[in-house]
Design a protein around this motif. Structure first.
Motif, PDB file in Angstrom:
ATOM      1  N   GLY A 155      56.332  32.233  65.647  1.00  0.00           N
ATOM      2  CA  GLY A 155      57.342  33.237  65.959  1.00  0.00           C
ATOM      3  C   GLY A 155      58.671  33.086  65.262  1.00  0.00           C
ATOM      4  N   THR A 156      58.800  32.158  64.315  1.00  0.00           N
ATOM      5  CA  THR A 156      60.045  32.005  63.559  1.00  0.00           C
ATOM      6  C   THR A 156      59.966  32.865  62.307  1.00  0.00           C
ATOM      7  OG1 THR A 156      60.370  29.744  64.343  1.00  0.00           O
ATOM      8  CG2 THR A 156      61.528  30.370  62.336  1.00  0.00           C
ATOM      9  N   ARG A 157      61.031  33.604  62.034  1.00  0.00           N
ATOM     10  CA  ARG A 157      61.023  34.518  60.894  1.00  0.00           C
ATOM     11  C   ARG A 157      61.519  33.841  59.620  1.00  0.00           C
ATOM     12  NH1 ARG A 157      59.945  39.716  61.730  1.00  0.00           N
ATOM     13  NH2 ARG A 157      59.912  40.505  63.864  1.00  0.00           N
ATOM     14  N   LEU A 158      60.849  34.162  58.517  1.00  0.00           N
ATOM     15  CA  LEU A 158      61.254  33.623  57.222  1.00  0.00           C
ATOM     16  C   LEU A 158      62.648  34.088  56.821  1.00  0.00           C
ATOM     17  CD1 LEU A 158      58.000  33.870  55.064  1.00  0.00           C
ATOM     18  CD2 LEU A 158      59.321  31.791  55.486  1.00  0.00           C
ATOM     19  N   THR A 159      63.058  35.243  57.307  1.00  0.00           N
ATOM     20  CA  THR A 159      64.350  35.811  56.944  1.00  0.00           C
ATOM     21  C   THR A 159      65.497  35.244  57.756  1.00  0.00           C
ATOM     22  OG1 THR A 159      63.856  37.661  58.437  1.00  0.00           O
ATOM     23  CG2 THR A 159      63.387  37.972  56.099  1.00  0.00           C
ATOM     24  N   GLY A 160      65.206  34.402  58.748  1.00  0.00           N
ATOM     25  CA  GLY A 160      66.259  33.755  59.529  1.00  0.00           C
ATOM     26  C   GLY A 160      66.701  34.549  60.745  1.00  0.00           C
ATOM     27  N   GLY A 161      67.459  33.877  61.605  1.00  0.00           N
ATOM     28  CA  GLY A 161      68.042  34.533  62.778  1.00  0.00           C
ATOM     29  C   GLY A 161      67.179  34.532  64.015  1.00  0.00           C
ATOM     30  N   THR A 162      65.914  34.143  63.907  1.00  0.00           N
ATOM     31  CA  THR A 162      65.000  34.126  65.053  1.00  0.00           C
ATOM     32  C   THR A 162      64.044  32.952  64.918  1.00  0.00           C
ATOM     33  OG1 THR A 162      65.049  36.531  65.217  1.00  0.00           O
ATOM     34  CG2 THR A 162      63.270  35.415  66.365  1.00  0.00           C
ATOM     35  N   GLY A 163      63.827  32.245  66.020  1.00  0.00           N
ATOM     36  CA  GLY A 163      62.896  31.129  65.980  1.00  0.00           C
ATOM     37  C   GLY A 163      62.603  30.604  67.366  1.00  0.00           C
ATOM     38  N   THR A 164      61.626  29.736  67.457  1.00  0.00           N
ATOM     39  CA  THR A 164      61.262  29.124  68.728  1.00  0.00           C
ATOM     40  C   THR A 164      60.577  27.791  68.491  1.00  0.00           C
ATOM     41  OG1 THR A 164      59.711  29.277  70.594  1.00  0.00           O
ATOM     42  CG2 THR A 164      59.293  30.718  68.735  1.00  0.00           C
ATOM     43  N   VAL A 165      61.093  26.750  69.103  1.00  0.00           N
ATOM     44  CA  VAL A 165      60.510  25.414  68.981  1.00  0.00           C
ATOM     45  C   VAL A 165      59.184  25.338  69.720  1.00  0.00           C
ATOM     46  CG1 VAL A 165      60.817  22.981  69.594  1.00  0.00           C
ATOM     47  CG2 VAL A 165      62.719  24.271  68.588  1.00  0.00           C
ATOM     48  N   VAL A 166      59.128  25.931  70.910  1.00  0.00           N
ATOM     49  CA  VAL A 166      57.886  25.929  71.687  1.00  0.00           C
ATOM     50  C   VAL A 166      56.792  26.679  70.930  1.00  0.00           C
ATOM     51  CG1 VAL A 166      56.785  26.648  73.847  1.00  0.00           C
ATOM     52  CG2 VAL A 166      59.097  25.702  73.875  1.00  0.00           C
ATOM     53  N   GLY A 167      57.153  27.796  70.297  1.00  0.00           N
ATOM     54  CA  GLY A 167      56.192  28.537  69.493  1.00  0.00           C
ATOM     55  C   GLY A 167      55.678  27.711  68.327  1.00  0.00           C
ATOM     56  N   ALA A 168      56.568  26.902  67.716  1.00  0.00           N
ATOM     57  CA  ALA A 168      56.148  26.030  66.620  1.00  0.00           C
ATOM     58  C   ALA A 168      55.149  24.992  67.112  1.00  0.00           C
ATOM     59  CB  ALA A 168      57.359  25.346  66.001  1.00  0.00           C
ATOM     60  N   LEU A 169      55.369  24.471  68.328  1.00  0.00           N
ATOM     61  CA  LEU A 169      54.418  23.523  68.920  1.00  0.00           C
ATOM     62  C   LEU A 169      53.050  24.172  69.095  1.00  0.00           C
ATOM     63  CD1 LEU A 169      53.506  20.976  70.495  1.00  0.00           C
ATOM     64  CD2 LEU A 169      54.496  22.043  72.546  1.00  0.00           C
ATOM     65  N   VAL A 170      53.037  25.384  69.654  1.00  0.00           N
ATOM     66  CA  VAL A 170      51.773  26.087  69.866  1.00  0.00           C
ATOM     67  C   VAL A 170      51.111  26.402  68.533  1.00  0.00           C
ATOM     68  CG1 VAL A 170      50.706  28.168  70.825  1.00  0.00           C
ATOM     69  CG2 VAL A 170      52.566  27.055  72.054  1.00  0.00           C
ATOM     70  N   GLY A 171      51.908  26.799  67.545  1.00  0.00           N
ATOM     71  CA  GLY A 171      51.361  27.064  66.221  1.00  0.00           C
ATOM     72  C   GLY A 171      50.745  25.821  65.602  1.00  0.00           C
ATOM     73  N   SER A 172      51.407  24.682  65.762  1.00  0.00           N
ATOM     74  CA  SER A 172      50.886  23.428  65.238  1.00  0.00           C
ATOM     75  C   SER A 172      49.584  23.038  65.930  1.00  0.00           C
ATOM     76  CB  SER A 172      51.925  22.310  65.426  1.00  0.00           C
ATOM     77  OG  SER A 172      51.414  21.066  65.016  1.00  0.00           O
ATOM     78  N   LEU A 173      49.559  23.167  67.261  1.00  0.00           N
ATOM     79  CA  LEU A 173      48.333  22.849  68.006  1.00  0.00           C
ATOM     80  C   LEU A 173      47.212  23.819  67.639  1.00  0.00           C
ATOM     81  CD1 LEU A 173      49.784  22.052  71.554  1.00  0.00           C
ATOM     82  CD2 LEU A 173      48.906  20.435  69.861  1.00  0.00           C
ATOM     83  N   LEU A 174      47.576  25.071  67.360  1.00  0.00           N
ATOM     84  CA  LEU A 174      46.582  26.051  66.939  1.00  0.00           C
ATOM     85  C   LEU A 174      45.939  25.641  65.618  1.00  0.00           C
ATOM     86  CD1 LEU A 174      45.170  28.789  67.272  1.00  0.00           C
ATOM     87  CD2 LEU A 174      47.147  29.858  66.167  1.00  0.00           C
ATOM     88  N   MET A 175      46.778  25.183  64.664  1.00  0.00           N
ATOM     89  CA  MET A 175      46.246  24.708  63.390  1.00  0.00           C
ATOM     90  C   MET A 175      45.313  23.512  63.594  1.00  0.00           C
ATOM     91  SD  MET A 175      47.582  26.705  61.083  1.00  0.00           S
ATOM     92  CE  MET A 175      47.552  28.000  62.319  1.00  0.00           C
ATOM     93  N   GLY A 176      45.745  22.574  64.446  1.00  0.00           N
ATOM     94  CA  GLY A 176      44.927  21.399  64.707  1.00  0.00           C
ATOM     95  C   GLY A 176      43.639  21.737  65.427  1.00  0.00           C
ATOM     96  N   MET A 177      43.713  22.663  66.369  1.00  0.00           N
ATOM     97  CA  MET A 177      42.525  23.063  67.114  1.00  0.00           C
ATOM     98  C   MET A 177      41.531  23.764  66.194  1.00  0.00           C
ATOM     99  SD  MET A 177      42.317  25.334  70.613  1.00  0.00           S
ATOM    100  CE  MET A 177      43.009  26.804  69.824  1.00  0.00           C
ATOM    101  N   LEU A 178      42.015  24.586  65.287  1.00  0.00           N
ATOM    102  CA  LEU A 178      41.136  25.258  64.324  1.00  0.00           C
ATOM    103  C   LEU A 178      40.399  24.230  63.461  1.00  0.00           C
ATOM    104  CD1 LEU A 178      43.270  28.281  63.070  1.00  0.00           C
ATOM    105  CD2 LEU A 178      41.093  28.396  64.272  1.00  0.00           C
ATOM    106  N   ASN A 179      41.140  23.254  62.936  1.00  0.00           N
ATOM    107  CA  ASN A 179      40.511  22.222  62.119  1.00  0.00           C
ATOM    108  C   ASN A 179      39.440  21.478  62.910  1.00  0.00           C
ATOM    109  OD1 ASN A 179      42.077  22.739  59.848  1.00  0.00           O
ATOM    110  ND2 ASN A 179      43.661  21.285  60.427  1.00  0.00           N
ATOM    111  N   ASN A 180      39.806  21.084  64.119  1.00  0.00           N
ATOM    112  CA  ASN A 180      38.886  20.319  64.957  1.00  0.00           C
ATOM    113  C   ASN A 180      37.643  21.131  65.313  1.00  0.00           C
ATOM    114  OD1 ASN A 180      38.063  19.557  68.012  1.00  0.00           O
ATOM    115  ND2 ASN A 180      38.799  17.731  66.962  1.00  0.00           N
ATOM    116  N   GLY A 181      37.847  22.368  65.757  1.00  0.00           N
ATOM    117  CA  GLY A 181      36.730  23.201  66.179  1.00  0.00           C
ATOM    118  C   GLY A 181      35.796  23.570  65.041  1.00  0.00           C
ATOM    119  N   LEU A 182      36.370  23.886  63.892  1.00  0.00           N
ATOM    120  CA  LEU A 182      35.542  24.266  62.743  1.00  0.00           C
ATOM    121  C   LEU A 182      34.730  23.086  62.210  1.00  0.00           C
ATOM    122  CD1 LEU A 182      38.068  26.595  60.861  1.00  0.00           C
ATOM    123  CD2 LEU A 182      36.123  27.284  62.274  1.00  0.00           C
TER     124      LEU A 182
END
Length: 322
Positions: A264-291
């Motif tokens: 949920g953090t925008r490349l253009t700046g002004g908006t972001g979320t640390v909790v969203g980054a955590l979920v995004g990171s876990l999503l990447m890890g879960m995809l790797n693990n599951g696949l």
């Protein structure tokens, strides 16, 4: 009547942005699919779920720093190389000195790199994309030169226990590092003046200057913070695999940026979320693990992961119609 306009007629719901919650819904859906498909392959076991969190800990730490950098309207492409430099520096120092000095040296290397990047961006007025692209290549070469392409082992049990393979009250140290980093990162981002200044700078630098925010100094600070987070990630890699090599962090940049953007953090700046980054990171890890548990080939994993990331980005960051 569109669904969006209908939602606006309902109190409270009209104030919600559905795209902000796509990553959380997507995470739950993918988790549910893997839980059903891989129920006989150990996906839902406690050890496997903890393993996902531990494997993604360095990426999560880097993602927290990247949230601040992107929110401020900058970008840091050198984080992967900082991981290698910091880990190698710490490992080399620990061969002759106490592990505490190794940790200080590793974090210090990250701070120096961040200061160089930040100074060139904030005061020399160079684009952060080009500056960090250059330092990424430079540092990759330095990492190869430092130990002549050789791995550097770490045998100090205290260091490896604190930064990788240990546990406290049965909780793995990497899980603790993740929880502490996310808690501090979220609090500073949402509840402090520094976090507010980062948001204001990324949203409108001119307005931020007019409001008395020292924009140049803030840009320097976020780039130092981003490098320090990458340095800490390097120490976590070092503690877990009990050694350093120039290839550490080499493939992490795209994963980190994907986790932050999907979160949920925008490349253009002004908006972001640390909790969203955590979920995004876990999503990447879960995809790797599951696949991997599904037995897909590396090429097939890359295709599926890319399609899922593309879908998530399309749902969360689609530009409004003009």
């Amino acid at each position: 009547m569109s669904v969006q306009s209908s939602l606006r007629r309902v109190p409270l719901l009209g104030r919600l942005d559905p795209s902000a919650y796509v990553v959380y819904v997507g995470f739950l859906l993918i988790f549910a699919v893997f839980a059903v498909v891989l129920r006989d392959d150990g996906f839902l076991t406690t050890s496997n779920l903890l393993n996902i969190v531990q494997q993604t800990a360095p990426v999560t730490i880097m993602a927290i720093g990247m949230v601040y950098v992107l929110t401020a309207g900058e970008i840091d492409l050198s984080v992967g190389s900082v991981v290698a430099i910091s880990a190698l520096t710490a490992a080399v120092v620990m061969r002759e000195h106490h592990w505490v000095l190794g940790v200080v040296a590793g974090l210090g290397a990250g701070a120096v790199i961040g200061l160089v990047n930040g100074t060139l961006v904030a005061y020399v007025r160079l684009p952060s994309f080009l500056v960090t692209l250059a330092t990424m290549g430079l540092l990759a070469g330095v990492a190869r030169w430092m130990t002549n392409l050789q791995s550097v082992p770490v045998t100090d049990a205290t260091f490896t226990g604190l930064f990788g393979s240990g546990s406290l009250f049965g909780i793995p140290s990497l899980v603790i590092w993740t929880a502490v980093a996310v808690a501090i990162g979220h609090y500073v981002y949402r509840e402090t003046r520094f976090g507010a200044h980062v948001l204001a700078t990324g949203d409108n630098p001119r307005a931020a200057r007019a409001a008395g925010i020292k924009v140049d100094r803030l840009r320097l600070k976020v780039l130092v913070l981003g490098s320090m987070c990458a340095a800490l990630a390097g120490l976590l890699y070092l503690g877990r695999i009990q050694g350093a090599r120039y290839t550490l962090g080499e493939t992490d940049l795209l994963t980190v940026i994907a986790a932050v953007i999907v979160g949920g953090t925008r490349l253009t700046g002004g908006t972001g979320t640390v909790v969203g980054a955590l979920v995004g990171s876990l999503l990447m890890g879960m995809l790797n693990n599951g696949l991997i548990l599904m037995g897909l080939a590396v090429s097939e994993q890359m295709i599926v992961r890319g399609l899922i990331i593309l879908a998530a980005v399309a749902l969360t960051l689609r530009e409004p119609q003009r």
